[in-house]
Design a protein around this motif. Structure first.
Motif, PDB file in Angstrom:
ATOM      1  N   LYS A  32       9.618  37.440  43.782  1.00 18.93           N
ATOM      2  CA  LYS A  32       9.804  37.315  42.348  1.00 18.93           C
ATOM      3  C   LYS A  32      10.404  35.949  42.071  1.00 18.93           C
ATOM      4  CE  LYS A  32      12.075  39.490  38.394  1.00 18.93           C
ATOM      5  NZ  LYS A  32      12.973  40.580  37.951  1.00 18.93           N
ATOM      6  N   TRP A  34      12.462  32.755  41.105  1.00 17.24           N
ATOM      7  CA  TRP A  34      13.891  32.577  40.827  1.00 17.24           C
ATOM      8  C   TRP A  34      14.040  31.536  39.726  1.00 17.24           C
ATOM      9  CZ3 TRP A  34      17.268  28.310  42.569  1.00 17.24           C
ATOM     10  CH2 TRP A  34      18.619  28.555  42.304  1.00 17.24           C
ATOM     11  N   SER A  35      14.822  31.818  38.713  1.00 22.23           N
ATOM     12  CA  SER A  35      14.922  30.942  37.551  1.00 22.23           C
ATOM     13  C   SER A  35      16.194  30.107  37.551  1.00 22.23           C
ATOM     14  CB  SER A  35      14.854  31.767  36.263  1.00 22.23           C
ATOM     15  OG  SER A  35      15.909  32.732  36.232  1.00 22.23           O
ATOM     16  N   GLY A  36      16.988  30.178  38.647  1.00 27.23           N
ATOM     17  CA  GLY A  36      18.229  29.417  38.694  1.00 27.23           C
ATOM     18  C   GLY A  36      17.996  27.920  38.797  1.00 27.23           C
ATOM     19  N   ARG A 259       9.680  22.818  41.387  1.00 24.28           N
ATOM     20  CA  ARG A 259       9.856  24.280  41.383  1.00 24.28           C
ATOM     21  C   ARG A 259       8.807  24.963  42.250  1.00 24.28           C
ATOM     22  NH1 ARG A 259      13.932  27.643  40.146  1.00 24.28           N
ATOM     23  NH2 ARG A 259      14.428  26.189  38.454  1.00 24.28           N
ATOM     24  N   GLU A 263       9.477  27.263  45.605  1.00 25.49           N
ATOM     25  CA  GLU A 263       9.024  28.647  45.752  1.00 25.49           C
ATOM     26  C   GLU A 263       8.139  28.807  46.981  1.00 25.49           C
ATOM     27  OE1 GLU A 263       9.879  31.395  44.173  1.00 25.49           O
ATOM     28  OE2 GLU A 263      11.334  30.261  42.994  1.00 25.49           O
ATOM     29  N   GLU A 304      21.705  30.709  49.096  1.00 21.17           N
ATOM     30  CA  GLU A 304      22.663  31.710  48.616  1.00 21.17           C
ATOM     31  C   GLU A 304      23.771  31.065  47.799  1.00 21.17           C
ATOM     32  OE1 GLU A 304      25.822  33.947  51.046  1.00 21.17           O
ATOM     33  OE2 GLU A 304      24.202  35.411  50.821  1.00 21.17           O
ATOM     34  N   ASP A 308      20.471  31.851  44.738  1.00 24.14           N
ATOM     35  CA  ASP A 308      19.192  32.468  45.078  1.00 24.14           C
ATOM     36  C   ASP A 308      19.406  33.390  46.269  1.00 24.14           C
ATOM     37  OD1 ASP A 308      16.631  33.202  45.643  1.00 24.14           O
ATOM     38  OD2 ASP A 308      15.842  31.169  45.893  1.00 24.14           O
ATOM     39  N   ARG A 309      19.550  34.677  45.975  1.00 27.84           N
ATOM     40  CA  ARG A 309      19.882  35.660  47.022  1.00 27.84           C
ATOM     41  C   ARG A 309      18.696  36.538  47.382  1.00 27.84           C
ATOM     42  NH1 ARG A 309      24.427  35.003  43.751  1.00 27.84           N
ATOM     43  NH2 ARG A 309      26.260  34.279  44.918  1.00 27.84           N
ATOM     44  N   ARG A 310      17.489  36.070  47.141  1.00 27.38           N
ATOM     45  CA  ARG A 310      16.302  36.900  47.379  1.00 27.38           C
ATOM     46  C   ARG A 310      16.075  37.201  48.855  1.00 27.38           C
ATOM     47  NH1 ARG A 310      11.823  33.404  44.469  1.00 27.38           N
ATOM     48  NH2 ARG A 310      13.150  31.762  45.367  1.00 27.38           N
TER      49      ARG A 310
END
Length: 812
Positions: A32, A34-36, A259, A263, A304, A308-310
């Motif tokens: 998904k 990440w928008s950070g 971006r 990703e 992290e 971004d902790r995905r």
């Protein structure tokens, strides 16, 4: 010739690609978005600097970095060789000589990795020195070195895949490889640490370099330029390191236009984590793990910290530190299957292990870090970071379990307790298709009795020299069934199922089905039972497609015997004994038992017990009982700290040093020897590699006093040594004294084989003291020096009275 660690990794990294059969689900992994904010943020550089202000050890480390940066500023910059001849002999990849017309391109591409390994030990410490104090020498070095680096594109030149005379590139490049990860792992953090302290022109050029690398890596994936992308080799280190470089580069630049590249990097790392499996085990083994994780884990950590902790919940990430610690065995040896290339636990925790522990936050992992590395050196800035961050975690600690099974690699480990000096321990492996560079070692068993090896794996050393590959990968270097195809390296991993029936404090029972592991083997079942009292029983039942002739070898046992075992017996019953160790062998048909001298990294030279057919036959049932006198567990030693040891000290009188030549300190049967061909030393002890190996001598001291101990030594790695006086380590700090690396890049290998790598240093010297002082009374004393981690060569030690004023004369 031994190689420095970075060159060992360099020798391995262009190994033939083996695409793992990854589950279809890995192909479909989609994160998904990440928008950070893309940024290297919340990184605790200032916390490290504050630690240096309040903690003496950290402060001394910063002082050491400052000295090193001053030396770097005064010396030559590290530059990329442009010709084969410009590559220093000690750094030249040994496989280049067999690459024919590809030798130049291959050697230069591989040297890029070695160069970035060197720079990785300089850029971040120097940047921290500048951030802390604005040190002009460090800033001058960084400005000039980074200006040089800004001209290097791509970060790894083409040719890393040209490892054979007939290898060819399909286009202008074989794609990004390991150097991208090595480089970005240093550049991104160094630039972030420096911030506005780096001048505008330098910063602009470096940002341009990072952007070109980001665009290049993204293009390589889109066009499937590297062979590992087309092969979907998700589990490969070659897949992971450029992906980690993408993530770090995008965070370092902090520009929204990257971006999509960010990703891509994150999704690639997600696939890599999934390919590693759920049990935390790394298929390539202990040393290969470091090659990947020292660069992957910083990228995951930076993700992290940025929010971004995905990827933080990946099972492999949570279990990796557990797996790594479970590879630690008595004597600080390691589970060393395959091409792992090492036999001992690193003397200080690796960067990836520290970050893995911070990411897992597991109480057992934290317990292991405190137990295995209670006084670890702060040479790596991430060591200070770990100490700062670990204090923030919950204080609860829980011991790791005494045994574990890792299904992915079909590996079982067991120990009687966590006393790494005296515990009994055992590991056994089956076989797995996931192994990237497999050996003929399915069914391998290793047994340790404290620091004494009873059964060993002699096949875990591959450094790239001609003949080593087959020598160490062959079945002859392992305690397994022997067949004509055994001397050939396996092209891909094979399944040999390991089933555990029991593992508990009293011992265990397991079975290995290695049927078909070699083409000639129709069936081979190995049953392994052991008790904590020092008894291991192995029952082998084997049937071949074609029979053995009289004199053909059936099995062999790689033992810890340094002298030829005493062989006795006849017919179906035989025994082999050495020291307190004994092998009793019973077969269902006549056999012949003998011993043969063999080589390994652990013991250099040792003996294997060989079991041969005494008559023709197609099948054999062999029972081998291994027994030994167990080491007695000792309570942890509590030694007084150095400052307490010094209480009541009176300055010593001037005197002359007492020189202890290395060749006079060699114990018999140690595996060490005297070398007469070292550059810069007439005679030198070489092979002081094994953990616990001792050099000792009785000396006569004329009058009581306090003495420094100096050493003339060389090593490409930071080594640790203990000092023992009359059978006792006198104070806590004397048990793990660091000896800094003496590798004077770029023209040496650190072992004085090609250049004068020797250095003279007082043991325990650091910014706030010239060295550690040892009290010696008048009379005779037994002085011993013990290896606590990593090899070094030794010319001599010297006992130097505290008041001695001619110290400079010792460096000769």
């Amino acid at each position: 010739m031994r190689l420095p660690a970075i060159l060992l990794l360099t020798a391995f990294c262009a190994a033939p690609l083996v695409a793992e059969r990854s589950p279809v689900s890995i192909d479909g992994i989609k994160l998904k978005p990440w928008s950070g904010r893309l940024a290297l943020t919340n990184l605790p550089w200032d916390a490290l600097i504050q630690e240096a202000a309040t903690d003496p050890d950290a402060g001394n480390r910063f002082a050491d970095w400052k000295k090193q940066a001053t030396a770097w500023a005064a010396g030559d910059l590290i530059r990329r060789p442009k010709t084969l001849e410009e590559i220093p002999m000690g750094r030249l990849d040994r496989r280049a000589g067999a690459c024919g017309p590809n030798a130049r391109r291959f050697a230069l591409a591989m040297d890029d990795q070695a160069v970035w390994g060197m720079l990785g030990r300089q850029l971040i410490p120097a940047a921290l020195v500048v951030r802390r104090s604005g040190d002009k020498a460090a800033l001058d070095y960084l400005s000039r070195q980074l200006a040089e680096i800004a001209q290097w594109w791509p970060l790894q030149r083409p040719g890393w895949s040209l490892d054979a005379p007939d290898s060819k590139l399909t286009g202008e490049h074989d794609g990004p490889a390991l150097a991208e990860g090595f480089a970005m792992g240093s550049l991104a953090f160094a630039i972030d640490i420096l911030g506005a302290r780096l001048d505008g022109k330098n910063r602009a050029e470096l940002r341009s370099l990072l952007q070109k690398e980001i665009d290049w890596i993204a293009r390589a994936w889109k066009e499937k330029i590297p062979r590992y992308v087309g092969a979907k080799a998700y589990g490969e280190t070659l897949w992971a390191l450029p992906s980690a470089a993408l993530v770090l580069g995008c965070l370092a630049l902090g520009e929204e236009k990257n971006r999509a590249a960010y990703e891509l990097g994150a999704e690639n790392l997600a696939k890599w984590l999934a390919a590693q499996g759920e049990d935390g085990s790394f298929s390539g083994g202990y040393a290969y793990a470091g090659q990947a994780m020292d660069y992957v884990f910083p990228a995951l950590w930076a993700m992290e910290r940025a929010g971004d902790r995905r990827l933080g919940t990946a099972p492999f990430l949570k279990r990796y530190a557990f797996w790594f610690h479970q590879q630690t065995f008595p004597g600080m040896t390691v589970v060393n299957h395959g091409d792992c290339g090492t036999t001992w636990v690193a003397s200080t925790p690796a960067r990836h292990l520290m970050l893995a522990t911070l990411l897992s936050r597991d109480p057992g992992d934290l317990w292991a870090m405190e137990r295995f590395y209670p006084t670890f050196d702060l040479a790596d800035p991430f060591s200070i970071l770990y100490r700062v961050e670990a204090r923030k975690l919950p204080p609860s600690r829980a011991p790791l379990p005494l045994s574990a099974f890792f299904p992915k690699t079909q590996l079982a480990v067991w120990r009687s307790d966590w006393d790494l000096g005296n515990a009994m321990a055992l590991w056994a492996k089956g076989g797995s298709p996931a192994e990237p560079r497999p050996h003929n070692d399915q069914g391998q068993v290793v047994v340790m009795n404290g620091e004494e090896p009873v059964l060993i794996d002699a096949g875990a050393v591959v450094g790239g020299a001609p003949g080593e590959d087959e020598r160490f990968a062959c079945s002859e270097s392992h305690s397994v069934i022997q067949t004509p195809s055994g001397p050939k390296r396996l092209k891909q991993g094979v399944r040999a199922t390991l089933s555990i029936e029991r593992m508990d404090a009293s011992g265990g029972l397991l079975r290995i089905d290695a049927s078909g592991c070699q083409p000639e083997v129709k069936s081979w079942q190995r049953r392994l039972a052991w008790t904590a009292e020092g008894r291991v029983t192995v029952v082998d039942e084997a049937e071949l497609l074609e029979g053995k002739r009289a004199g053909d070898e059936w099995f062999r046992w790689q033992t810890g015997a340094l002298q030829a075992p005493r062989i006795a017996g006849s017919g179906k019953l035989w025994s082999a004994t050495w020291g307190s160790n004994r092998l009793d062998l019973e077969a269902d048909r006549p056999i012949a038992v003998s011993s043969v001298r063999w080589t390994s990294a652990l013991l250099k030279e040792h003996f294997a017990v060989v079991v041969k057919a005494a008559e023709p036959g197609v099948a054999l049932r062999l029972s081998t009982v291994v027994s030994f006198a167990r080491k007695v567990a000792k309570p942890p030693t509590t030694r007084i700290p150095y400052l307490e040891y010094l209480k009541g000290r009176l300055p010593g009188a001037p005197g002359e040093p007492i020189v202890l030549q290395g060749e006079d300190m060699l114990p018999p049967g140690s595996g060490m020897r005297v070398a007469t061909d070292k550059v810069g030393a007439k005679n030198a002890v070489t092979g002081w590699d094994a953990l616990g190996a001792r050099l000792e001598k009785e000396v006569a001291v004329a009058e009581e006093g306090w003495y420094f101990i100096g050493a003339k030594y060389c090593t490409p790695l930071a080594a640790l040594r203990a000092v023992e006086i009359d059978g006792e380590v006198p104070f806590a700090e004397a048990d793990r004294i660091p000896l800094p690396a003496t590798l004077p890049f770029p023209d040496s290998d650190g072992f004085a084989n090609h250049a004068d790598d020797w250095s003279f240093a007082l043991l325990g010297a650091r910014a706030d003291r010239p060295g550690l002082l040892f009290k010696l009374g008048a009379g005779k004393h037994r002085i011993a020096f013990i290896n606590r981690g990593n090899p070094c060569e030794l010319d001599y030690f010297a006992l130097i009275p505290e008041g001695q004023t001619r110290l400079d004369l010792m460096d000769r």
